[in-house]
Design an enzyme around this catalytic site. Sequence first.
Site, PDB file in Angstrom:
ATOM      1  CD  GLU A  76      76.700   6.444  -4.007  1.00 26.01           C
ATOM      2  OE1 GLU A  76      77.851   6.221  -4.120  1.00 26.01           O
ATOM      3  OE2 GLU A  76      75.945   6.226  -2.906  1.00 26.01           O
ATOM      4  CG  HIS A 141      81.200   2.799   4.679  1.00 27.66           C
ATOM      5  ND1 HIS A 141      82.409   3.406   4.626  1.00 27.66           N
ATOM      6  CD2 HIS A 141      80.416   3.660   4.208  1.00 27.66           C
ATOM      7  CE1 HIS A 141      82.235   4.676   3.882  1.00 27.66           C
ATOM      8  NE2 HIS A 141      81.199   4.628   3.512  1.00 27.66           N
TER       9      HIS A 141
END
Length: 332
Positions: A76, A141
């Site tokens: 991430e 997204h």
Amino acid sequence: MKFVVYRRNDFNYKVGVSTVRNGLKWMTFLTSAGMFLVLLGGALVTKTKAGRGCGSDWPLCNGKFVPAYTLESMIEYNHRVVTGIVGILVVVTVVLVWSRLKKQTDAKLYAAGILFFTLLQAALGAMAVMWQQSSAVLALHFGISLLAFSSTLLLAVTVWRLERKPKTEADPDPAVGQAIRISKGFRNLIWLITVYTYIVVYLGAFVRHTFSSGGCTGWPLCNGQWIPELTGATGIVFMHRVAAAVLLLAIIWMAFLANSRYQGHKETQSLAFIILALALLQVMSGAWVSYTIGNEEVFIFSSLLHTVVISGLFGILSYASVRFWELHRLQK
């Protein structure tokens, strides 16, 4: 500084050749490559379920600039770092385009699109971290990231085409190329396929974010059936498969029309062939995804390949939409 005058659809463009060559071309290609990495990074985050690897903190990761060395947090965090670097490249590219290509309307439009979609995807990404979002919003997204990538690709191609000089003043603008009668129907077919591809992409992203890939085992049958029970994960995956099959048929029809109606025009036929090849590769990569669901390591690789191919397909379709619009306008 020497200028070359280009003509496109009754407009005159004066482009400083040295200006275009002064790093702008490579900046646009670098930005395009960076945006492609952002796409892959986002897909990797989803597939590894690393979206919560930094908790609910943004832009920090679990309250730190450098996170703990866990797999989820590093995936991430690296995605955030790459996105941040690409964001800087986007700003620099937009400034260069708007300051150096003031009369190049299409380049300025693509640059504005890059900035808008990059900011939008960053905002959606931040909201996904700080607040729980539905799978439908999370799937969007990826779609926004794909639009940002396509905008960078269109800008890179536009700048590259500006650098090509006509052999003589009497030659056509190389950005327009050989005059050919592209019908309104064929142009609209490309546009329709491009829009429909975006819908198929969204459905694929929805499959990822709902973790429904296991809803259909086997390929081309779904759980050994042509039409399975259309509920839960099975219904989601089957809907995506049907939509992808319709897309493939539409692209096959488009390629047939390109080959039969525009024989001798290499650009039209080449674009149609590339689009068809990528569509077939996308179907095969989707089949590979189905066959590797039980092998987690291979499944991640096959899923990323699936993302790479669909990104390339949508990018080429976006270019074809613009290109055939240009060729259609040559009739006027």
